[in-house]
Write an enzyme that holds these catalytic residues in place. Structure first.
Site: not given
Ligand code: NI
Length: 134
Positions: A14, A124, A79-80, A39, A33, A41
């Site tokens: 995100h 997270e 997911d992914h 990037h 972020c 998580h």
């Molecule tokens: Ni983040």
């Protein structure tokens, strides 16, 4: 009342930003972020359903069924994926953990066949989690 919880994990990327702000202004507001190229998580979610035990089955809700619902309503969409662009139910929403919790709640709320959705927790990182109870 019994509370049953299913834990799942997913990996997603995100970027937290407001499009009207410069990269610098976004950095001030969102920190790392907001890095322009995004990037990832490794998220963990815990979905809790509250209900009465069905005397016939002894279940509130069969956990296999809950797993399947979470898979179909949430995991395949996140997911992914890049939450900013790939995930239909996150469109136009800043993908903070808070907003992800609320969006996941909306995805699941009406899909629980027995009992009621009680809470959604989202981790997270190991050290902090967010919880939404509708
Ligand atoms: Ni983040």
């Amino acid at each position: 009342m019994i509370y049953i919880t299913r834990r799942e994990t997913f990996a997603a990327s995100h970027r937290l930003y407001r499009p009207e702000l410069s990269d610098e202004e976004n950095y001030k507001l969102f920190g790392k972020c907001s890095n322009p190229n995004g990037h990832g998580h490794n998220y963990t979610i815990e979905i809790t359903v509250a209900g009465e035990v069905d005397p016939y089955t002894g279940f509130v809700l069969d956990l296999k069924k809950l797993k399947e619902i979470i898979q179909n309503e949430i995991i395949i969409h996140v997911d992914h994926k890049n939450l900013n662009v790939d995930t239909q139910f996150m469109k136009g929403i800043i993908p903070t953990s808070e907003n992800i919790c609320i969006a996941l709640w909306k995805q699941l709320e009406d899909k629980i066949p027995n009992g009621k959705l009680f809470s959604i927790k989202l981790y997270e990182t190991e050290n902090n989690y967010f919880e939404y109870r509708g």
